[in-house]
Design a protein around this motif. Structure first.
Motif, mmCIF file in Angstrom:
data_model
loop_
_atom_site.group_PDB
_atom_site.id
_atom_site.type_symbol
_atom_site.label_atom_id
_atom_site.label_comp_id
_atom_site.label_asym_id
_atom_site.label_seq_id
_atom_site.Cartn_x
_atom_site.Cartn_y
_atom_site.Cartn_z
ATOM 1 N N PHE A 34 61.545 71.869 48.721
ATOM 2 C CA PHE A 34 59.629 71.754 48.205
ATOM 3 C C PHE A 34 60.487 71.167 46.513
ATOM 4 C CE2 PHE A 34 58.510 74.143 50.956
ATOM 5 C CZ PHE A 34 57.190 73.382 51.328
ATOM 6 N N ASP A 56 49.269 79.557 50.586
ATOM 7 C CA ASP A 56 50.129 77.721 51.340
ATOM 8 C C ASP A 56 50.752 78.293 52.264
ATOM 9 O OD1 ASP A 56 50.010 77.533 48.347
ATOM 10 O OD2 ASP A 56 51.739 77.857 47.708
ATOM 11 N N TRP A 78 45.250 78.496 57.229
ATOM 12 C CA TRP A 78 44.539 77.938 56.819
ATOM 13 C C TRP A 78 43.249 78.901 58.158
ATOM 14 C CZ3 TRP A 78 48.852 75.762 59.203
ATOM 15 C CH2 TRP A 78 49.322 74.532 58.656
ATOM 16 N N ARG A 118 47.181 66.954 61.783
ATOM 17 C CA ARG A 118 47.233 67.582 60.609
ATOM 18 C C ARG A 118 45.789 66.888 59.304
ATOM 19 N NH1 ARG A 118 52.961 64.146 62.396
ATOM 20 N NH2 ARG A 118 53.828 66.881 62.582
ATOM 21 N N CYS A 132 43.351 67.536 59.412
ATOM 22 C CA CYS A 132 42.326 68.643 59.504
ATOM 23 C C CYS A 132 42.731 69.926 58.321
ATOM 24 C CB CYS A 132 41.912 69.056 60.496
ATOM 25 S SG CYS A 132 40.804 68.383 61.697
ATOM 26 N N ALA A 133 44.574 69.340 59.009
ATOM 27 C CA ALA A 133 45.922 70.784 57.920
ATOM 28 C C ALA A 133 45.339 70.424 56.780
ATOM 29 C CB ALA A 133 46.788 71.058 58.275
ATOM 30 N N ALA A 191 41.685 71.216 55.043
ATOM 31 C CA ALA A 191 41.851 72.659 55.148
ATOM 32 C C ALA A 191 42.147 73.119 53.768
ATOM 33 C CB ALA A 191 42.272 73.269 56.437
ATOM 34 N N ARG A 251 48.173 72.522 49.994
ATOM 35 C CA ARG A 251 49.353 72.822 50.159
ATOM 36 C C ARG A 251 49.719 73.875 51.405
ATOM 37 N NH1 ARG A 251 50.076 74.935 44.715
ATOM 38 N NH2 ARG A 251 51.111 76.695 45.119
ATOM 39 N N ALA A 252 48.515 74.530 52.021
ATOM 40 C CA ALA A 252 49.416 74.571 53.329
ATOM 41 C C ALA A 252 50.084 74.475 54.100
ATOM 42 C CB ALA A 252 48.411 75.980 53.994
ATOM 43 N N ALA A 253 49.111 73.124 54.072
ATOM 44 C CA ALA A 253 49.851 71.676 54.854
ATOM 45 C C ALA A 253 51.133 71.333 54.401
ATOM 46 C CB ALA A 253 48.837 70.692 54.917
ATOM 47 N N ALA A 254 51.681 70.973 53.042
ATOM 48 C CA ALA A 254 52.464 70.653 52.279
ATOM 49 C C ALA A 254 53.795 71.674 52.901
ATOM 50 C CB ALA A 254 52.623 70.543 50.849
ATOM 51 N N TYR A 255 53.265 72.536 53.018
ATOM 52 C CA TYR A 255 54.537 73.306 52.871
ATOM 53 C C TYR A 255 54.595 74.187 54.643
ATOM 54 C CZ TYR A 255 54.876 76.007 48.863
ATOM 55 O OH TYR A 255 55.149 76.568 47.258
ATOM 56 N N ALA A 256 53.923 73.466 55.862
ATOM 57 C CA ALA A 256 54.206 73.380 57.425
ATOM 58 C C ALA A 256 54.891 71.936 57.156
ATOM 59 C CB ALA A 256 53.165 74.124 57.450
ATOM 60 N N ALA A 257 55.348 70.814 55.881
ATOM 61 C CA ALA A 257 56.458 69.996 56.148
ATOM 62 C C ALA A 257 55.555 69.122 56.559
ATOM 63 C CB ALA A 257 57.473 70.454 56.889
ATOM 64 N N ARG A 272 51.363 60.709 53.952
ATOM 65 C CA ARG A 272 50.846 59.507 54.538
ATOM 66 C C ARG A 272 49.853 59.990 55.707
ATOM 67 N NH1 ARG A 272 55.678 59.793 58.846
ATOM 68 N NH2 ARG A 272 56.979 60.009 56.811
#
Lengths: 493, 309
Positions: free
Chosen positions: A297, A336, A339, B180, B182-183, B186, B189-195, B200
């Motif tokens: 990160f 983080d 959802w 992705r 929708c993620a 929503a 940050r959560a999407a970023a943490y889920a890689a 993109r």
């Protein structure tokens, strides 16, 4: 000057007789979990009372009750003075001037009803003069350092004439000189009859500053009084609880190294397959940054080399770390990790979309059956794969967010505060799961502010201080005291 | 899912009432007229659904229709010596390329320029329209191509609308990109943490709506035999956003309902048509449209409050 005199008079008439704050038999439970159990304490004018205890001992709940933010279940709280709390997270309105922050909500007005900027600046300057700190009341708060913002908070407390200050980890973000300057001001306030409740993990500071000490453990006051305690003794009183049952047995790590950091964060370490390596430290000493760096990160700053399964890597994104077999579980689950509106199955799917994709299309059936497996394995209590995660309890949400990470079958998992805000029952299940991962040969890096958790699960714990690896405590010396010593920089005699 | 159902239900009720009440409305020619009329902004509304689901907004869509239309016709004019079929291919390719390029600019501004989508696309709204006006000297470009008339006449726009709707619904439900989007909407940050590669994914939503703007411009040119640099595509973005809202996609992102949006598109089209049939002043139609949007959001909020309570 005159204001001070008046306060000294008041103080003279009531001092010694009447405490500014008296708490008696305070009890508070959250959902059957007793957080405070008959807590009593008094704070008299001109005294600084230290409040120490481990994370989860009930300190913050006690402060919330005293401030009236949460209602107590039983007990009495007498507040005989205006209270002001100075929190770790500063409550400063960015974009406004220092003076505007001091008078937020009680702005001085001219006879015409407009803001009287001049009067507010004058009064602000007077308060800062009393504190003997140099801050321009007209400056924007965003331009101030953390230490200066702390001054603004204290100045605000004084300008509402608060006689009792509650300081919650006020030095967490300050360096040594700034802390010393803060203590000088606090001592000055004490001599003028102000009282303070001082909460800190830095035991040497508590020893140097406080007149009285209250030690909280599991919601009970285990020690209170003016007795002078050495930091060692404070740490000893903070700890001490049978926990063997809460933690699963630890198993031996395997020989191969899963992850290695060389020369990063001012140190090096190896993480072996099947090992649970702890990372401890006071709040904000770089533990989270270490975990986030290893998970891709943030870039590894200041040199150093990360090696995964014997291969040197340089992560430019979390995706690269993921591809190298590193999973990361974020600390702030609600922001983080999950959802809220998404279903359990959608979380599992999003955890590893490529696995559930064939010819560019998602395989819903595979996802559903994987989700059912995870619900069983983690004992996630929910209506089924289609239940929105927002309706689950905190512990179950955490399990979903773990399932999301572990679906990709990482070989290294970095847990950042996995049990924060999780109740005891679910906490134990999470421990069992982490131990189970290690038993299967997964390497686990466990970043936690819960020292008991680290001792219960790990054989080795890295300790960080000021953004650097301060050392590593091995199994033979793994006690809360030794961790606290290393984290605070107070060395065992 | 329930919200899109509500929009579909509202559409069914509205359609039923109008069919029963008015013989003029029942007339197949009128129905076809409605369907064709809503197609051009409807295609954009479908793309807007993705953008909004991903937590963004695109105010520049209408301008991009005019811009890609004008440039496509200009390109066609420059190869006037070639056979009509080749001309048409050149025009279609130019329209789609211009659209995707415009969308890519939006996506780049939002992702790599870190400009809030509202502001970035407000800026490009002005730029795209101005480029079209400059190119056409504030006028319109006419087109005379027998193939274009044949290709874009009749039910073509409606078929395109339905095919795009089906494709995007499939994308959202059955492909990694859809999930992705929708993620990211929503919780970025959560999407970023889920890689998930947030940039993109967001970029793709703008590129897709850009391409759809190009397609809309192509169809529009076929219908009107011209593109007006000042008038074509005007307010399409607002109609599109309105349809998305009526369709039940939350403005905060994270959820998308393509079928809801499609229902929203037709609801707006039918209302406009009925107001025409009742010879209500065209100047008042905006008021009715506004009331429908506000009503739709009020009902949605009511539902959310019930669920929270």
């Amino acid at each position: 000057m005159r204001m001070t005199d008046v306060m000294a008079d008041e103080h003279g008439s009531i001092s010694g007789v009447c405490p500014l704050l008296a708490v008696e038999g305070l009890c508070k439970s959250y959902g059957g979990n007793r957080v405070l159990d008959g807590v009593s304490l008094t704070v008299r004018p001109g005294r600084i009372v230290g409040l120490i205890g481990e994370n989860g001992a009930g300190k913050s709940t006690l402060v919330k009750c005293i401030l009236g933010l949460v209602p107590a279940d039983a007990g009495r709280i007498d507040r005989r003075a205006t209270l002001a709390a100075i929190h770790q997270e500063l409550s400063i309105a960015g974009g406004l001037s220092v003076a505007a922050n001091l008078f937020l909500g009680r702005e001085r007005r001219t006879p015409l009803g407009t803001l009287d900027h001049r009067a507010m600046r004058r009064e602000a300057a007077a308060v800062f003069a009393r504190l003997a700190v140099e801050i321009d009341p007209g400056a924007e708060v965003d331009s101030l350092s953390v230490a200066q913002m702390q001054w603004v908070e204290i100045a605000r407390a004084l300008s509402i004439d608060a006689r009792l200050l509650i300081l919650d980890e006020p030095t967490a973000l300050l360096n040594r000189d700034e802390s010393e300057a803060l203590f000088a001001v606090l001592r000055g306030l004490r001599s003028r009859g102000h009282a303070m409740l001082f909460i800190s993990h830095k035991l040497d500071e508590v020893a140097a500053l406080c007149d009285e000490l209250v030690v909280l453990r599991d919601g009970v006051v285990v020690s209170a009084g003016a007795e002078r305690l050495a930091p060692r003794e404070m740490a000893r009183r903070m700890v001490g609880r049978e926990l063997a049952a809460l933690y699963p047995p630890r198993c031996a790590p395997r020989a191969e190294t899963a992850l290695r950091l060389e020369g990063g964060f001012g140190g090096s370490f190896d993480l072996r397959a099947g090992e649970i390596l702890g990372v401890a430290g006071l709040a904000g000493q770089g533990q989270a940054e270490l975990g986030e760096t290893l998970a891709g990160f943030r870039p590894l700053r200041g040199g150093g080399q990360i090696t995964v399964q014997g291969r040197p890597v340089r992560f430019r994104s979390p995706r690269m770390a993921r591809a190298a077999g590193i999973g990361y579980l974020a600390a702030d689950r609600l922001r983080d990790g999950i959802w809220r509106d998404f279903t359990v199955a959608e979380h599992v799917g999003l955890g590893d979309l490529p696995r559930y994709t064939r010819h560019g299309h998602l395989r819903h059936a595979a996802m559903r059956s994987a989700t059912e497996r995870f619900i069983d394995a983690f004992r996630i209590r929910c209506r089924g794969p289609a239940a929105p995660v927002g309706e689950l309890s905190g512990g179950n949400q955490q399990k979903v967010s773990m399932a999301k990470v572990l679906g990709a079958e990482p070989r290294v998992v970095i847990f950042n505060e996995p049990t924060q805000g999780v109740d005891v029952g679910a906490r134990q299940e999470i421990y069992i799961f982490i131990a189970g991962l290690a038993a299967r040969g997964v390497a686990v890096l466990l970043v936690s502010s819960d020292l008991q958790e680290l001792i219960g699960l790990c054989r080795r714990v890295l300790v960080m201080r000021a953004g650097r690896l301060a050392g590593c405590v091995g199994e033979e010396r793994l006690t809360e005291e030794s961790l606290i010593y290393l984290a605070t920089g107070v060395h065992a005699a | 899912m329930k919200k899109s159902l509500a929009a579909c239900l509202a559409l069914a009720v509205l359609l039923g009432l109008c069919l029963a009440a008015s013989a003029t409305f029942r007339n197949p020619a009128n129905l076809m007229n409605i369907a064709r009329q809503v197609s051009y902004s409807g295609i954009i509304a479908l793309g807007m659904t993705l953008v909004i689901a991903g937590g963004g907004i695109d105010l520049s869509a209408g301008s991009l229709v005019a811009c890609s239309g004008i440039f496509a016709l200009e390109a066609m004019r420059r190869c006037a010596s070639l056979p009509a079929g080749v001309q048409l291919a050149v025009m279609l390719a130019t329209a789609l390329l211009c659209g995707v390029a415009g969308g890519a600019v939006n996506g780049a501004l939002v992702n790599w320029g870190r400009i809030p989508p509202f502001i970035a696309t407000l800026g490009t709204l002005s730029i795209f329209r101005s480029l079209a006006v400059y190119q056409a000297d504030a006028g319109l470009i006419m087109v005379d191509n027998a193939w274009l008339d044949r290709l874009c006449g009749g039910w073509t726009p409606v078929v395109v609308l339905l095919v795009v709707a089906g494709a995007l619904a499939h994308l959202l439900r059955n492909t990694p990109l859809g999930w992705r989007i929708c993620a990211v909407g929503a919780s970025e940050r959560a999407a970023a943490y889920a890689a998930v590669s947030v940039r993109r994914v967001r970029f793709m939503t703008y590129a897709i709506i850009g391409g759809l703007c190009g397609a809309s411009a192509f169809l529009l040119a076929g219908r009107l035999s011209s593109i007006s640099s000042t008038g074509s595509g005007a307010n399409y973005e607002l109609d599109a956003i309105a349809a998305v809202i009526i369709g039940g996609t939350p403005m905060t992102g994270g959820r998308a309902s393509v079928w809801g949006t499609l229902a929203g598109v037709f609801i707006l089209g039918i209302i406009a048509n009925v107001l025409d049939l009742w010879s209500i002043s065209a100047n008042l139609q905006g008021t009715v449209k506004g009331l429908v949007i506000i009503l739709a959001v009020l009902i949605q909020f009511q539902k959310r409050r019930e669920r929270a309570g």
